[in-house]
Design a protein around this motif. Structure first.
Motif, mmCIF file in Angstrom:
data_model
loop_
_atom_site.group_PDB
_atom_site.id
_atom_site.type_symbol
_atom_site.label_atom_id
_atom_site.label_comp_id
_atom_site.label_asym_id
_atom_site.label_seq_id
_atom_site.Cartn_x
_atom_site.Cartn_y
_atom_site.Cartn_z
ATOM 1 N N THR A 197 0.818 -1.205 0.000
ATOM 2 C CA THR A 197 0.000 0.000 0.000
ATOM 3 C C THR A 197 0.862 1.270 0.000
ATOM 4 O O THR A 197 2.080 1.193 -0.048
ATOM 5 C CB THR A 197 -0.962 -0.044 1.220
ATOM 6 O OG1 THR A 197 -1.717 1.154 1.251
ATOM 7 C CG2 THR A 197 -0.220 -0.165 2.533
ATOM 8 N N ASN A 198 0.202 2.427 0.048
ATOM 9 C CA ASN A 198 0.947 3.696 0.068
ATOM 10 C C ASN A 198 1.558 3.947 1.436
ATOM 11 O O ASN A 198 0.925 3.680 2.445
ATOM 12 C CB ASN A 198 -0.003 4.870 -0.175
ATOM 13 C CG ASN A 198 -0.337 4.980 -1.630
ATOM 14 O OD1 ASN A 198 0.409 4.486 -2.468
ATOM 15 N ND2 ASN A 198 -1.452 5.622 -1.914
ATOM 16 N N SER A 199 2.735 4.536 1.423
ATOM 17 C CA SER A 199 3.311 4.904 2.720
ATOM 18 C C SER A 199 4.223 6.112 2.570
ATOM 19 O O SER A 199 4.724 6.412 1.489
ATOM 20 C CB SER A 199 4.089 3.732 3.322
ATOM 21 O OG SER A 199 5.114 3.328 2.450
ATOM 22 N N ILE A 200 4.404 6.781 3.706
ATOM 23 C CA ILE A 200 5.327 7.920 3.787
ATOM 24 C C ILE A 200 6.247 7.655 4.974
ATOM 25 O O ILE A 200 5.798 7.118 5.994
ATOM 26 C CB ILE A 200 4.562 9.238 4.042
ATOM 27 C CG1 ILE A 200 3.937 9.768 2.764
ATOM 28 C CG2 ILE A 200 5.468 10.311 4.609
ATOM 29 C CD1 ILE A 200 3.484 11.211 2.881
ATOM 30 N N VAL A 201 7.499 8.052 4.828
ATOM 31 C CA VAL A 201 8.433 7.929 5.944
ATOM 32 C C VAL A 201 9.029 9.297 6.238
ATOM 33 O O VAL A 201 9.465 9.991 5.317
ATOM 34 C CB VAL A 201 9.596 6.965 5.590
ATOM 35 C CG1 VAL A 201 10.569 6.858 6.756
ATOM 36 C CG2 VAL A 201 9.086 5.595 5.240
ATOM 37 N N PHE A 202 9.034 9.677 7.509
ATOM 38 C CA PHE A 202 9.790 10.856 7.927
ATOM 39 C C PHE A 202 11.021 10.353 8.663
ATOM 40 O O PHE A 202 10.919 9.488 9.548
ATOM 41 C CB PHE A 202 8.980 11.757 8.887
ATOM 42 C CG PHE A 202 9.877 12.775 9.568
ATOM 43 C CD1 PHE A 202 10.070 14.017 9.003
ATOM 44 C CD2 PHE A 202 10.576 12.452 10.735
ATOM 45 C CE1 PHE A 202 10.947 14.942 9.590
ATOM 46 C CE2 PHE A 202 11.455 13.371 11.330
ATOM 47 C CZ PHE A 202 11.630 14.617 10.758
ATOM 48 N N VAL A 203 12.185 10.927 8.322
ATOM 49 C CA VAL A 203 13.419 10.602 9.046
ATOM 50 C C VAL A 203 14.172 11.895 9.345
ATOM 51 O O VAL A 203 14.298 12.751 8.470
ATOM 52 C CB VAL A 203 14.366 9.718 8.178
ATOM 53 C CG1 VAL A 203 15.677 9.479 8.895
ATOM 54 C CG2 VAL A 203 13.719 8.394 7.830
ATOM 55 N N SER A 204 14.638 12.050 10.570
ATOM 56 C CA SER A 204 15.597 13.126 10.817
ATOM 57 C C SER A 204 16.958 12.471 10.952
ATOM 58 O O SER A 204 17.075 11.379 11.504
ATOM 59 C CB SER A 204 15.234 13.908 12.083
ATOM 60 O OG SER A 204 15.294 13.081 13.213
ATOM 61 N N TYR A 205 17.971 13.124 10.380
ATOM 62 C CA TYR A 205 19.313 12.535 10.497
ATOM 63 C C TYR A 205 20.361 13.620 10.731
ATOM 64 O O TYR A 205 20.197 14.765 10.311
ATOM 65 C CB TYR A 205 19.662 11.707 9.255
ATOM 66 C CG TYR A 205 19.914 12.493 7.989
ATOM 67 C CD1 TYR A 205 21.189 12.938 7.656
ATOM 68 C CD2 TYR A 205 18.881 12.785 7.115
ATOM 69 C CE1 TYR A 205 21.417 13.658 6.497
ATOM 70 C CE2 TYR A 205 19.090 13.502 5.954
ATOM 71 C CZ TYR A 205 20.355 13.940 5.645
ATOM 72 O OH TYR A 205 20.585 14.662 4.505
#
Ligand SMILES: C[S@@+](CC[C@H](N)C(=O)[O-])C[C@H]1O[C@@H](n2cnc3c(N)ncnc32)[C@H](O)[C@@H]1O
Length: 302
Positions: A197-205
């Motif tokens: 399915t659709n997905s979004i990922v937020f990452v801080s690095y």
């Protein structure tokens, strides 16, 4: 478990402290509001007594822009969740949730299923501090995990994660505390969980430059950039959670791309200054800007 600080929640408390400080500002001057933050912070009464302006002033003396950096990170994700969650997503997985109370603070649709993932000890302390009556409490499932040696996909599936539902995942202030191997396998698991399915990922690095050329991460005229960079990483090390992983933009893009995600937005405090701080009359001057972390949103390539 009592309220005494224990080795595993030093940085979670640190971020909650900045959210508490920000929440003390007048409503028309603050960037975020977290009415639960004080419950997790040692010395919260003193912080409240000192008030927003004095606390921010003290933070500026120590590391200018650090408070604003953490607050803008939280606000950026709040915006992502409030804007997208309502219309687009059915599940929200907060990886390394710590003492963040986004699930209770924001007005989220009751149809949004939320999974909070963190170390069991941190979750136990969090749950012991939260009030019994909480908005949206029935939609939250706590999933205890150590990213270093456990698979998030197994634990989340056991906890009722539904692979047919669109999902947003956030990893806020976590990637620097885990090995690159653990980060990679977490993103791999995210991709596996969301493959249908659709997905979004937020990452801080954390930018690798912070180690190599610290001045490059600070605005022009920032006082003693290298010393402040060391102070930030030293502070984390002192509470038992050293910053161990730093990334270049290309490296982060490549990990996400490998597991099916392409970056649609990448910002730092510098980019968010005019969006969040200028409207409340708190524009951060160039010599107090830092670009410690990059905030990245990536979408699945389907
Ligand atoms: C800096 S705090 C950020 C917390 C929260 N995302 C926030 O912004 O308030 C880092 C979080 O990562 C979690 N964490 C660090 N290493 C971890 C690991 N190996 N497994 C699971 N959680 C971990 C900590 O327990 C902590 O809650």
């Amino acid at each position: 478990m009592n309220g005494i600080i224990f080795r595993k929640d030093g940085t979670a408390q640190g971020v909650a402290k900045q959210r508490l400080i920000e929440s003390l500002a007048k409503p028309n001057e603050r960037v975020i509001n977290d009415p639960y933050a004080d419950r997790f912070v040692l010395g919260a009464s003193l912080i409240k007594f000192l008030g927003h302006k004095l606390n921010v002033w003290l933070a500026q003396k120590l590391v200018p822009g650090f408070h604003e950096h953490l607050i803008s990170r939280t606000r950026f994700i709040d915006d992502l969740i409030e804007k997208n969650a309502a219309s687009e997503f059915e599940q929200y997985v907060i990886l390394g949730a710590g003492y963040d109370c986004r699930a209770h603070r924001l007005e989220l649709p009751s149809s949004l299923r939320i999974f909070e993932v963190d170390q069991s000890e941190v979750q136990a302390r969090k749950r012991s501090k939260l009030p019994e009556e909480l908005p949206n409490a029935e939609n939250i499932t706590y999933v205890a995990i150590d990213f270093t040696d456990q698979s998030i996909s197994e634990q989340l599936l056991d906890a009722g994660f539904d692979q047919s539902k669109s999902t947003v995942f956030t990893l806020e202030g976590v990637s620097q505390y885990i090995t690159k191997e653990a980060f990679r396998s977490t993103i791999k698991d995210v991709a596996t969980l969301a493959q249908k399915t659709n997905s979004i990922v937020f990452v801080s690095y954390a930018n690798e430059l912070l180690n190599k050329v610290p001045e490059a991460c600070f605005g022009a005229g920032y006082p003693s950039a290298e010393k402040r960079a060391r102070l930030i990483t030293y502070g984390s090390e002192k509470v038992g959670e050293p910053w161990m992983s730093f990334y270049t933009a290309e490296e982060m893009e490549s990990v996400l791309w490998q597991y099916g995600y392409s970056i649609v937005e990448s910002v730092t405090l510098k980019d968010l200054n005019s969006q969040y701080f200028a409207p409340v009359g708190r524009t951060i001057p160039e010599n107090q800007l830092l670009q410690l972390e990059h905030f990245v949103i990536a979408k699945s390539k389907k």
